[in-house]
Design an enzyme around this catalytic site. Structure first.
Site, PDB file in Angstrom:
ATOM      1  CB  ALA A 177      -4.698 -15.985  -4.797  1.00 56.87           C
ATOM      2  CG  HIS A 214      -2.284  -0.769   0.865  1.00 54.92           C
ATOM      3  ND1 HIS A 214      -3.339  -0.341   0.516  1.00 54.92           N
ATOM      4  CD2 HIS A 214      -2.256  -2.214   0.988  1.00 54.92           C
ATOM      5  CE1 HIS A 214      -4.389  -1.524   0.275  1.00 54.92           C
ATOM      6  NE2 HIS A 214      -3.627  -2.567   0.570  1.00 54.92           N
ATOM      7  CG  ASP A 259      -0.418  -5.491  -8.565  1.00 55.95           C
ATOM      8  OD1 ASP A 259       0.545  -5.484  -7.560  1.00 55.95           O
ATOM      9  OD2 ASP A 259      -1.483  -5.488  -8.112  1.00 55.95           O
ATOM     10  CG  LEU A 280      -0.508 -14.802  -5.785  1.00 51.17           C
ATOM     11  CD1 LEU A 280      -0.531 -16.366  -6.144  1.00 51.17           C
ATOM     12  CD2 LEU A 280       0.754 -14.558  -5.081  1.00 51.17           C
ATOM     13  CB  SER A 281      -1.056  -9.214  -9.665  1.00 49.49           C
ATOM     14  OG  SER A 281      -0.922  -8.379  -8.738  1.00 49.49           O
ATOM     15  CB  SER A 282      -5.415 -13.142 -11.581  1.00 52.93           C
ATOM     16  OG  SER A 282      -6.522 -12.584 -10.681  1.00 52.93           O
ATOM     17  CB  SER A 283      -6.710  -7.847 -12.251  1.00 56.09           C
ATOM     18  OG  SER A 283      -7.495  -8.436 -11.305  1.00 56.09           O
TER      19      SER A 283
HETATM   20  C1  GLA Z   1      -3.108  -4.732  -4.645  1.00 51.00           C
HETATM   21  C2  GLA Z   1      -3.149  -3.432  -5.763  1.00 51.00           C
HETATM   22  C3  GLA Z   1      -1.573  -2.741  -5.712  1.00 51.00           C
HETATM   23  C4  GLA Z   1      -1.081  -2.581  -4.483  1.00 51.00           C
HETATM   24  C5  GLA Z   1      -1.443  -3.732  -3.525  1.00 51.00           C
HETATM   25  C6  GLA Z   1      -0.829  -3.373  -1.793  1.00 51.00           C
HETATM   26  O1  GLA Z   1      -2.320  -5.540  -5.016  1.00 51.00           O
HETATM   27  O2  GLA Z   1      -3.336  -3.942  -6.810  1.00 51.00           O
HETATM   28  O3  GLA Z   1      -1.529  -1.596  -6.528  1.00 51.00           O
HETATM   29  O4  GLA Z   1      -1.826  -1.332  -3.944  1.00 51.00           O
HETATM   30  O5  GLA Z   1      -2.733  -4.328  -3.506  1.00 51.00           O
HETATM   31  O6  GLA Z   1       0.312  -3.039  -1.930  1.00 51.00           O
END
Ligand code: GLA
Length: 407
Positions: free
Chosen positions: A128, A41, A177, A130-133
């Site tokens: 999860a 964050h 991400d 892990l940034s699937s989007s």
């Molecule tokens: C998600 C958001 C990121 C980041 C994290 C927290 O993954 O997509 O941009 O803010 O939360 O670090």
């Protein structure tokens, strides 16, 4: 840090004709997932993040159509969407919002891809942390750009993918991400300054770090960045940041602020705003220290920073949950574990653990068994080495820019 700035000036003119590979195969982009080692964050208040790309894959393929439509299909989701090229309808709360959001961003830049069939597949775990989007967005952006014969810089691909999520999907994520999924380098973590997008690839094989591995543990407790808590945290940080700026005109955002300055403003802000900001200010300091730990190849100090980060994320940022705390508390009692913390947007998702390589399998088995016994949930555990950012499988084609910049 290597500074590269190209932004919109780097757009080359789209070709009127769709691109195709020499063999006539569809254009095919592969994008990884990411895990964040440190810096949570901090990426929407001018701070520092330290993620790496991990070997899950999103596959976006594009082939030309002879009519005036864009179609979106996926073997991962039942809904198929077909749109005319002129369509500008809003999001539908479906998976296809992510590639369509990217398409809208390209159109806003004056890039109008010829008619296509878009197909999505892959194995990135959903919701999860892990940034699937972001993986879908970046894979879509790179495939659509190559299909249109257009080049953009790493920064612009990441930024337009983020805008797709912010403006079309209406999910208020930061830049971490999309950036790491575009710019990551195998064997390295990526230290990104999210204010100016300067970045540095930090090797993960110095000294004793060479004998460690990143172990990701999926608590299977789901969360979504689009849900309320993420927005609430953003608002609380905004409140604190506004007061800091007014009190100290030199402070642009929390990325500039010191703990001393924050303490001086404590009485002007709500308790929540204060402790959320304290997490961010101390987290930025931890990321700076982590850079030193990585360069000196010191897993002990890196692991300590991860543990401190978890405490701050749990107590000041209030972003953890019972299941994740159990995973972290258990992990650090196991042989070979240097550090553990909740990774990603919070409120469930995955922990990231720094573990001596020779202990990884035993560590994974013990953690899984303890979690199963405590919560009757079967955690998934992934042993991860850092991989490259998104790449075009048919890279002999046109848009090799992102891959070239990374090298
Ligand atoms: C998600 C958001 C990121 C980041 C994290 C927290 O993954 O997509 O941009 O803010 O939360 O670090």
């Amino acid at each position: 840090m290597a500074a590269e700035k190209n932004f919109l000036s780097s757009i080359s003119h789209p070709s009127a004709q769709p691109s195709s590979t020499a063999s006539g195969q569809p254009l095919h982009c592969v994008a990884p997932a990411r895990v964040n080692l440190l810096g949570e964050h901090t990426d929407y208040t001018g701070g520092l993040v330290l993620p790496m790309a991990i070997p899950f894959e999103t596959h976006a393929t594009i082939s030309p159509r002879t009519d005036n439509f864009y179609s979106f299909t996926s073997e991962l989701f039942p809904d198929a969407i077909t749109l005319t090229r002129e369509d500008r309808s809003p999001a539908r709360s479906l998976w296809a919002d992510y590639p369509i959001g990217v398409l809208r961003q390209l159109q806003q830049l004056g890039i109008e891809p010829p008619a296509f069939d878009f197909h999505l597949s892959g194995n990135v775990p959903f919701a999860a942390g892990l940034s699937s989007s972001a993986s879908v967005e970046v894979a879509s952006a790179m495939a659509m750009l190559a299909f249109t014969g257009t080049s953009l810089s790493i920064e612009e691909i990441a930024l337009l993918s983020q805008r797709a999520e912010n403006e079309y999907v209406h999910s208020p994520c930061g830049i971490m991400d999309q950036f790491v999924i575009t710019a990551a380098k195998a064997g390295h973590a990526l230290l990104l300054n999210t204010r100016d997008l300067t970045y540095e690839h930090l090797p993960m094989n110095k000294g004793a770090l060479a004998d460690t591995q990143i172990v990701v543990c999926n608590s299977m407790v789901k969360h979504s960045v689009a849900t309320g808590e993420y927005r609430v945290r953003r608002r609380e940080l905004e409140e604190g940041q506004t007061i800091l700026r007014t009190t100290f005109p030199g402070v642009r955002d929390l990325g500039d602020a010191t703990l001393d300055q924050l303490n001086q403003c404590q009485h002007q802000m709500s308790h929540e705003a204060f402790i959320r900001c304290r997490h961010v200010v101390t987290e930025n300091a931890r990321v700076r220290s982590a850079r030193e730990s990585m360069f000196s190849g010191d897993p002990v100090s890196l692991g300590q920073l991860m543990l401190q980060a978890h405490v701050s994320y749990r107590d000041d940022f209030a972003a953890s949950c019972e299941e994740v705390d159990f995973l972290v508390d258990t992990a650090i009692t196991l042989p070979g574990c240097f550090g553990a913390r909740l990774t990603g947007g919070g409120f469930g998702g995955c922990t990231v653990n720094l573990v001596e390589r020779s202990h990884c399998n035993a560590f994974a088995a013990a953690l899984k068994a303890a979690y199963q016994q405590q919560f009757k949930i079967s955690a998934e555990i992934y042993l991860c080495d850092a991989v490259d950012g998104a790449w075009l499988r048919n890279a002999s084609l046109l848009n090799r820019r992102a891959t070239q910049e990374r090298a």
